[in-house]
Design an enzyme around this catalytic site. Sequence first.
Site, PDB file in Angstrom:
ATOM      1  N   GLY A  30       0.822  -1.205   0.000  1.00  0.00           N
ATOM      2  CA  GLY A  30       0.000   0.000   0.000  1.00  0.00           C
ATOM      3  C   GLY A  30       0.849   1.245   0.000  1.00  0.00           C
ATOM      4  O   GLY A  30       2.030   1.223   0.361  1.00  0.00           O
ATOM      5  N   GLY A  35       4.273   7.764   3.126  1.00  0.00           N
ATOM      6  CA  GLY A  35       5.095   6.567   3.104  1.00  0.00           C
ATOM      7  C   GLY A  35       4.386   5.430   2.397  1.00  0.00           C
ATOM      8  O   GLY A  35       3.292   5.599   1.863  1.00  0.00           O
ATOM      9  N   ASP A 148      -6.938   8.150  14.966  1.00  0.00           N
ATOM     10  CA  ASP A 148      -7.211   7.819  13.558  1.00  0.00           C
ATOM     11  C   ASP A 148      -7.812   6.414  13.463  1.00  0.00           C
ATOM     12  O   ASP A 148      -7.434   5.627  12.590  1.00  0.00           O
ATOM     13  CB  ASP A 148      -5.931   7.931  12.724  1.00  0.00           C
TER      14      ASP A 148
END
Length: 303
Positions: A30, A35, A148
């Site tokens: 991914g 990053g 998150d």
Amino acid sequence: MTPSLPTFVPSTQLPFAIDNGRLVLQDMLGVGAYGSVYRAIDTQTHQIYAVKSLNKAGLNFRQRAFQNHEAQLHAKVSDHPNIVTLHKVVEENDCLYMVLDCGMEGDLFFTITERGGFVGNTMAIKAIFGQIASAVLHCHSRGVYHRDLKPENIIMFGNSVKLVDFGLATTEPVSSEFGCGSTFYLSPECQGGFIESVKSYDSAANDVWSLGVILINLVFGRNPWKQACPRDETFAAYVQCNDFLQTILPLSTELNEIVKSAFCLNPKKRITLSELARRVQACRFFTAPEFFSEAPAMCTLAL
């Protein structure tokens, strides 16, 4: 305030080795804004890992400290069965590499949206939510607040899940960093307040709000609203009548009371995480009885 980082441009030269040749990064799992994540193999043990690569090139001291902060907070809570283990951190010239458990079954978002999720499976919903809540409780007990929480940051490992990505996490019980997280999962106070503006917000209560949204994701395969803000018509309707979700989703009376307590606009009166976890496990029915008179449709996590 969380510093902005330059957009990460992933390497296209695969495979390549790090950690003095011990880890070979073989393919990309991914890519994010700052990053990317690779599947890697340990050349000595043949163990498979996920390696998160954070670009250091061109960063100032404050931005590098922010990257190190993610690794430090992840390491602080890594010893829990429902948190992805951070095995080590490897620093090389241009990148910081975080060596993590590798889940080959994808994330919870993929499971909900592409595999049909858990709609109608009360025991599975309780098991998965219980694991997520346990992970977040562990973080809070160590003074770490994730900020998150969302299905994309929860990785599937068979019948288990593990929490990952502490890039926006904080150790501040009361935070003044607004807008941390993803739009669907943000509490009103994390966006600056709903009824009136606020100068700070309770980090633990903010995580509880996000978990309330995840609970709706698990039960119904969709979000309750796009954003908990005044311009969102669905959320505005909920504010006017906190039983509104029962008019658009077949919530049982029990679940409706649970989500109302998680979505309490006053963070000081919002349900605690431990009580939320207990009430979900005690809930007899998540959906109204007539909901499954027909087979459930494929989940879509959309309004």
